[in-house]
Design a protein around this motif. Structure first.
Motif: not given
Lengths: 744, 259
Positions: A305, A308, A312, A371-372, A374-376, A378-379, A428, A430
């Motif tokens: 976390n 991430k 980010t 995953k972290a 990727k999610e970062a 993606e932001v 990443y 959308s």
């Protein structure tokens, strides 16, 4: 010769003899001066037991001898062993115990031999505990049970001393703990219950005390070093003297006290915690952090976390930098993706390289960190910069690399590597459909205006995009590249046709590129009034094309055309490279010296916007091929134009640029329209298979179906549902407004 | 003859006034519902209307009185004359109810078939009977199920031929007319919102769902489900109400509505 009958031995007499042997053994064990048993001694003792067990009843003394065997141990333990142990403490007691246990085992071995006949017959027949077991049980019941608590405490005390750095006798502890194991006679219950449980408890309290100090006085890296060292030493301890089965339990206790209890405090230490380590690129410490926290339950969750959040934040900082740089640009250039945006993409790639290396190395490819990451990404990869979406920025970045004269000079290997990374970033984003549309637009420009630097790279990136996003994503782009290949072949055929048909003469050099409508971005095709010279060209090519395909229709897109014109100016002749529109306008002045705005507009049959743009490029920009009255910077409908015979330039060949139309808005509009179609198609597909479906479920399935290309807004889906209701594809259930039905 | 108590007599009179029913029918309905007015209404409206015999020659005469000189239909002028004869304002909502009975395809027009079959279903074959029936038709708006049918009928009736949507101005007029009968406290805000934010035609789905919204969601919107399947326009309306702080003002109105 007659055999003499064996004399019967009575119990007292026989046992007196045995007692002498047992006393001899005890003396040996006590270290008293006593000669060793001779084989004769041994045989006599064995034979005595044999004889006493094989005499006829009532002189068969097997049971009595079995009982006396046990009593021998008990007497020795009570009279000699226990007193010697009771008088000693701590380490001395441990040493005595080890010695006594060794001696006890010797005694068991010897007496078992003397009384062996009992094992073979009496014990076997009666199913009694074997002699060996009886002997060990005596030690357990009389000594172990009394002393094991003190022994345990002494052992634990020594362990704690070793933890404090003192030298201890490891072999001694090994031997003592072996007693706990051997007492179990194949079972671990005595070791586990009488020693291990207390040892683990002590370990917990020991490390709890240590941790509560270290967490206050140590930095995160120092604390982790200590934790790692402690774990290593506890592992050593198992290797040296604890039973191997203790290792997982022991390490779990240490990990709990040092890591689980203080996980948050440790990770969030203000100047040295996880965030600081990431900020300062302390890869060694981060690797250690991963190794340590991966061993505790859910220990990696807070680390990933923080990772991430950190990534980010870094990414958003890049977005901010790019926004600030862009806002410093001149207002009139705001809509053009410029160098700052290229730098932004480059920096995002570098950021991804850096943190992907972290995931692969420091964090050992763990899925949580992938995953972290990727999610970062993606932001911030879905934030636009200066009014341009990230999809557009990536497409522009690719264009800059792939076109001739791009702002970066990269080797072939570097280009391939960079394109690979761009495609990774696309995962990443959308709005992949938006990227596809912008990419296609720029690809078209590279292909049609011969701006592509390298065919292999063009095909290579399409291969990568195909792997990442699927064949449907790249099919149009591949079609475009194929069209260009076919166009070259087509041009060769056309030239053969011209040489074989003297009547077919365009009059000027002509190259035509045939495009397949569905592959290419849609272009406006105006009914431009071509000059006579060009009309001839069109007719000749049409005749040629008819010889190859009778059923296809050609639509001419003059806005994509290019012309080379010789401009005969008074100072000298200059070759002009212009668009077809510009050429058509200039050729009007072969017949007229002076033309008004409206005359030009009428003769060319173009719209106001196009004419203004066109005339501006010829009379108000860098190269003033036409003179404008009045001599102002902007075109108005009351202007007049003349050919500028005095024009000249130091170059013999010049290109007159036509300012680009803003394509961004059109691309976005096209994508929006395509999305509406895509959502409609998805909804109809879902409802066709389900017939009846609730609203929430329909929205969820629609988002799932389309998620690979773009993330549909729920409001957009709702609008499409209502439109489909209006068009009688769907209706609401009469009794439940949340339920929709498919109408065949 | 039974002597009715004062309370019962008052209820009987009230029922007759509202429904236009005969005293006999009114008495029957009230007795069946144990003299509860609401129950009596339910009973009365749930009974199938006895098909009263109508004289087709008289119906033909009525039709010919109002039909257009050139087209075999009753058009605006004929409807105006009809309203005059039955003493009803052409803008009166009861004309919508009449159109619903006639299954009229479009506003300001009655085909011969619509007119004659409609009047037959109402048991009307004379102007006297027509006038007598007006209170009954007006009272049908009190019945929830019939109101819904009339409301949804109004959409097709009021929209332009060949169009799928209802023009905004027409829709607003219809809503004001209809919700005068239903007392939806947000109707004015809804119309203002449409003119300020939407300014386009209204779809049938939005039209029918608005009635559900008015019925099922309290005017303080506390039970509004933003994740539900409400039409987009209603979602926008709720946002508009929240943005403009209108909900707080309506809390007072809401409490005053609780009688």
């Amino acid at each position: 010769m007659s055999m003499s009958e064996r004399k019967t031995i009575d119990l007292e007499q026989g046992w007196d003899f045995m007692l002498k042997g047992i006393t001899k053994l005890k003396n040996i064990l006590e270290g008293l001066p006593e000669p060793q048993f001779s084989s004769e001694d041994y045989m006599m003792l064995y034979t005595t037991i044999y004889n006493m067990c094989t005499q006829k009843p009532p002189h068969d003394y097997s049971q009595q001898l079995y009982d006396k065997y046990k009593e021998s141990f008990e007497e020795y333990i009570v009279s000699t062993v226990l007193p010697s142990l009771r008088e000693k403490h701590d380490e001395f007691m441990l040493r005595e115990l080890v010695k006594r246990w060794a001696n006890h085992k010797i005694m068991v071995r010897w007496l078992s031999r003397f009384f062996h006949y009992l094992d073979r017959y009496f014990i076997a027949r009666r199913s009694l505990p074997p002699l060996n077991e009886v002997g060990l049980t005596c030690f357990r019941d009389l000594i172990y049970k009394e002393l094991n608590g003190k022994v345990r405490d002494a052992v634990i005390s020594l362990i704690d001393q070793e933890r404090e750095g003192e030298q201890i006798d490891r072999a001694l502890l090994k031997n003592v703990l072996d007693i706990f194991v051997e007492i179990g006679m194949g079972q671990m219950d005595h070791y586990e219950n009488d020693f291990e449980a207390a040892m683990l408890k002590d370990t917990s309290s020991y490390y709890s005390r240590k941790a509560s100090n270290w967490i206050l006085e140590d930095s995160c890296p120092d604390y982790m070093l200590k934790a790692e060292e402690c774990l290593k030493r506890e592992k050593d301890r198992v290797a040296h003297y604890l039973h191997s089965s203790s290792e997982p339990k022991l390490l779990e206790k240490v990990q709990h006290e040092l890591l689980s209890v203080y996980a948050n405090q440790l990770l969030e230490k203000e100047h040295s915690g996880c965030h600081a380590l990431l900020r300062d690129d302390k890869v060694e410490d981060l690797s250690r952090m991963f190794r340590l926290f991966s061993k505790i339950p859910r220990g990696l969750d807070p680390v990933s976390n923080i990772f991430k959040q950190h990534v980010t934040t870094e990414g958003m900082a890049l977005v901010k930098q790019a926004e600030d740089a862009a806002s410093n640009k001149k207002a009139e250039k705001k809509d053009i993706v410029g160098l700052q945006e290229q730098v932004f993409v480059r920096k995002v790639i570098e950021l991804h390289d850096k943190y992907l290396a972290y995931v692969n190395d420091c964090f050992q490819n763990h899925t949580l960190f992938h995953k972290a990451l990727k999610e970062a990404f993606e932001v911030f990869c879905n934030k636009g910069v200066a009014g341009s979406s990230s999809a557009e920025l990536l497409a522009s970045f690719c264009d800059n690399i792939l076109k001739k004269g791009g702002s970066e000079k990269l080797s072939d290997e570097a280009i391939e590597e960079t394109l690979e990374k761009v495609v990774k970033l696309l995962a990443y984003i959308s709005d992949k459909d938006l990227f596809a549309e912008f990419y296609r637009k720029k690809l078209a420009r590279r292909l049609l205006f011969d701006k592509s630097a390298n065919d292999d790279h063009e095909r290579s990136i399409l291969t990568k995009l195909k792997q990442q996003c699927g064949g449907q994503f790249t099919s149009k782009m591949e079609g475009m590249v194929t069209d260009l290949t076919l166009a070259k072949e087509n041009q060769t055929s056309f030239e053969e046709y011209l040489s074989n048909n003297p009547n077919a003469d365009p009059g000027i050099d002509l190259t035509v590129t045939v495009l397949t409508t569905g592959f290419w971005p849609s272009y406006k095709s105006f009914d431009l009034n071509l000059p006579a010279e060009m009309i001839r060209c069109v007719e000749v090519f049409k005749e040629f094309y008819q010889t190859k395909t009778k059923h296809r229709k050609l639509t001419w897109i003059y806005s994509l055309g290019t012309c080379n014109i010789s401009g005969k100016f008074d100072p000298k002749t200059v070759e002009l490279i212009v668009t077809t529109y510009q050429a058509s306008a200039l050729l009007l002045f072969n017949l007229s010296d002076r033309l008004s705005y409206s005359e030009i507009m009428t003769q060319l049959n173009l719209s106001d916007d196009d004419v203004i743009r066109l005339l501006h490029s010829l009379s108000c920009a860098k190269y003033k091929i036409l003179n404008k009255e009045p001599n102002t910077k902007t075109i108005s409908s009351t202007d007049y134009f003349e050919f500028n015979y005095k024009f000249t330039d130091k170059m013999r060949r010049i290109k007159i640029p036509l300012p680009p139309v803003d394509e961004k808005k059109k691309v976005i509009e096209d994508v929006d329209k395509d999305r509406r179609y895509a959502i409609d198609a998805s909804i109809v597909r879902i409802m066709k298979s389900r017939k009846v479906l609730g609203y929430q479920q329909l929205v969820v399935e629609c988002v799932e179906q389309l998620g690979r290309m773009f993330k549909p807004d729920v409001k957009a889906i709702k609008k499409r549902i209502e439109d489909l209701i209006s068009r009688d594809y769907l209706e609401r259930d009469k009794d439940n407004a949340n339920m929709f039905k498919y109408l065949a | 003859m039974h002597k009715l108590g004062r309370g019962h007599r008052d209820k009987l009179q009230q029922f007759i006034t509202i429904t236009g029913a005969s005293e006999k029918l009114a008495l029957q309905a009230l007795k069946a519902s144990d003299w509860h007015l609401e129950g009596a209404f339910d009973f009365f409206y749930s009974q199938p209307q006895l098909k009263t015999f109508t004289d087709s020659r008289h119906l033909e005469e009525l039709y010919n009185r109002y039909k257009d000189a050139y087209v075999d239909m009753i058009l605006a002028d004929g409807i105006t004359l009809l309203c005059n004869d039955i003493q009803v304002d052409p803008q009166d909502i009861v004309m919508l109810v009449l159109s619903w009975h006639m299954k009229a395809g479009t506003m300001c027009e009655f085909s011969k078939k619509e007119f004659i079959e409609g009047l037959q279903s109402l048991g009307i074959d004379s102007l006297e009977k027509f006038r007598e029936k007006i209170p009954y038709m007006r009272s049908e708006l009190k019945d929830e199920q019939k109101f819904r049918e009339i409301y949804n009928f109004a959409f097709g009736w009021a929209k332009e031929k060949g169009q799928k949507s209802l023009a905004l101005d027409t829709a607003i007029g219809m809503w004001q007319l209809l919700f005068a009968e239903k007392q939806w406290p947000l109707v004015d805000h809804w119309c203002q919102f449409l003119q300020a934010r939407h300014n386009k035609a209204i779809s049938r789905d939005t039209w029918s769902q608005l009635l559900e919204f008015a019925k099922t969601v309290g005017s303080n919107l506390s039970d509004y489900d933003a994740e539900g399947a409400w039409p987009y326009l209603i979602d926008e309306f709720v946002e508009y109400l929240n943005e403009n702080g209108i909900i707080q003002n309506d809390l007072i109105n809401d409490s005053s509505l609780k009688r």
